[in-house]
Design a protein around this motif. Structure first.
Motif, PDB file in Angstrom:
ATOM      1  N   SER A   1      25.295  61.907  74.147  1.00 49.57           N
ATOM      2  CA  SER A   1      25.510  60.917  73.096  1.00 49.57           C
ATOM      3  C   SER A   1      25.005  61.356  71.721  1.00 49.57           C
ATOM      4  CB  SER A   1      24.836  59.593  73.470  1.00 49.57           C
ATOM      5  OG  SER A   1      23.421  59.703  73.410  1.00 49.57           O
TER       6      SER A   1
ATOM      7  N   THR B   1      29.429  58.479  69.702  1.00 51.51           N
ATOM      8  CA  THR B   1      29.284  57.059  70.002  1.00 51.51           C
ATOM      9  C   THR B   1      29.146  56.849  71.513  1.00 51.51           C
ATOM     10  OG1 THR B   1      31.671  56.671  70.246  1.00 51.51           O
ATOM     11  CG2 THR B   1      30.732  56.507  68.017  1.00 51.51           C
ATOM     12  N   ASP B   2      28.490  55.749  71.873  1.00 55.12           N
ATOM     13  CA  ASP B   2      28.364  55.417  73.289  1.00 55.12           C
ATOM     14  C   ASP B   2      29.737  55.206  73.915  1.00 55.12           C
ATOM     15  OD1 ASP B   2      25.680  55.541  72.880  1.00 55.12           O
ATOM     16  OD2 ASP B   2      25.265  53.430  73.274  1.00 55.12           O
TER      17      ASP B   2
ATOM     18  N   ARG C   1      23.671  48.131  65.081  1.00 55.89           N
ATOM     19  CA  ARG C   1      25.040  48.502  65.467  1.00 55.89           C
ATOM     20  C   ARG C   1      26.043  47.390  65.184  1.00 55.89           C
ATOM     21  NH1 ARG C   1      25.170  50.991  71.235  1.00 55.89           N
ATOM     22  NH2 ARG C   1      24.294  52.731  70.061  1.00 55.89           N
TER      23      ARG C   1
END
Length: 223
Positions: A51, A55-56, A196
Motif C-alpha cells: 500500500s 490506495t487501499d 480520507r
C-alpha cells in the motif's frame, strides 16, 4: 458551529479539546479498522507493504486475487517474483514491491518458522517493512497502540493543532504525547479515516465535520 470561538493553534494543545476531539470521532466511528483486506498477520504485512504510495482500493483489487493463491510465505515463494508481478502490476512501484514481498517471505519462512514476528524490531528488519508499516501491523492486531503517520494523519494532526513538527517521526512522538491513553489504540484509524473522507487535502468538508468547532484551522479551510 459558526459562532463558536476559534481554538488557538499551538502546541501542546488544550487537553480538554483533545479529549473532546476523540470522544466525537469515537461516537461516529466506534470500531475503526484498516480498509485493507487481509486474512492473517502474513497477508496483513504484505498488504500494508504493497500500500505504500498506493490506495487501499487498488491494493485490495490486487490482493483479492493474489491471496487466493498465495496467503502464506510458502505459497508466495512458490509463486516467485515473476509469478507475483502480474497480480500486483496495477500497483505503483510494483517491481520493487514484488522483490520485497518475496524477500520478506523467505525471511519469515527461514528465520521465523513461517510465522510473522509480531514485534517491532523483527518486523522492521523485513524487506519493505519500515516503521510506518510495522506500526500499522502492530496497531491493527492490537499488539501496540502505535500511530502510523501517513499523509492523512500528518495533515489532520497539523490542522487540528495536535502536532506541529516537520517530520513524520516527530509528529508521531507529539501525538503519543498529547493523545489520551484511552484513545491511543484507535487514534491511528480515526485520524486516517477522518483525513480520507472528511478533512481531505484539497476540499475539506468542514460543514459536515463533527469536530469543526474544535479545529483551529477551520476559518482558513473554509475560504
Amino acid at each position: 458551529m459558526t459562532g463558536a470561538p476559534i481554538p488557538r493553534l499551538g502546541w501542546p494543545p488544550d487537553e480538554d479539546r483533545v479529549e473532546e476531539i476523540f470522544q466525537r470521532l469515537a461516537a461516529i466511528m466506534p470500531e475503526p479498522k484498516t480498509e485493507l483486506t487481509f486474512q492473517n498477520p502474513y497477508t496483513l504485512v504484505v498488504a500494508v507493504a504493497l500500500s505504500a504510495q498506493a490506495t487501499d482500493v487498488s491494493v485490495n483489487k490486487a490482493t483479492d486475487k493474489l491471496f487466493k493463491v498465495a496467503d502464506t510465505p510458502e505459497a508466495m515463494l512458490a509463486l516467485g517474483e515473476a509469478g507475483l508481478i502480474p497480480y500486483i502490476a496495477s500497483i505503483g512501484l510494483y517491481r520493487g514491491k514484488a522483490k520485497n514481498v518475496i524477500a520478506l517471505s523467505r525471511i519469515v519462512l527461514e528465520q521465523h518458522g513461517g510465522v510473522v514476528p509480531l514485534n517491532r524490531t523483527d518486523l522492521q528488519a523485513l524487506p519493505g517493512v519500515g516503521r510506518k508499516t510495522a506500526s500499522v501491523v502492530l496497531n491493527e492486531l492490537g499488539i501496540e497502540p502505535a500511530i502510523a503517520v501517513d499523509t492523512h494523519v500528518f495533515r489532520v494532526s497539523h490542522r487540528l493543532g495536535l502536532a506541529n513538527a516537520a517530520t513524520t517521526d516527530k509528529v508521531e512522538d507529539q501525538l503519543h504525547a498529547v493523545v489520551p491513553a484511552d484513545w491511543l489504540p484507535k487514534a491511528h484509524h480515526w485520524l486516517i479515516l477522518h483525513g480520507r473522507y472528511t478533512c481531505t487535502a484539497r476540499k475539506p468538508n468542514c460543514a459536515g465535520c463533527v469536530i469543526s468547532d474544535l479545529c483551529p484551522s477551520r476559518m482558513a479551510l473554509a475560504v
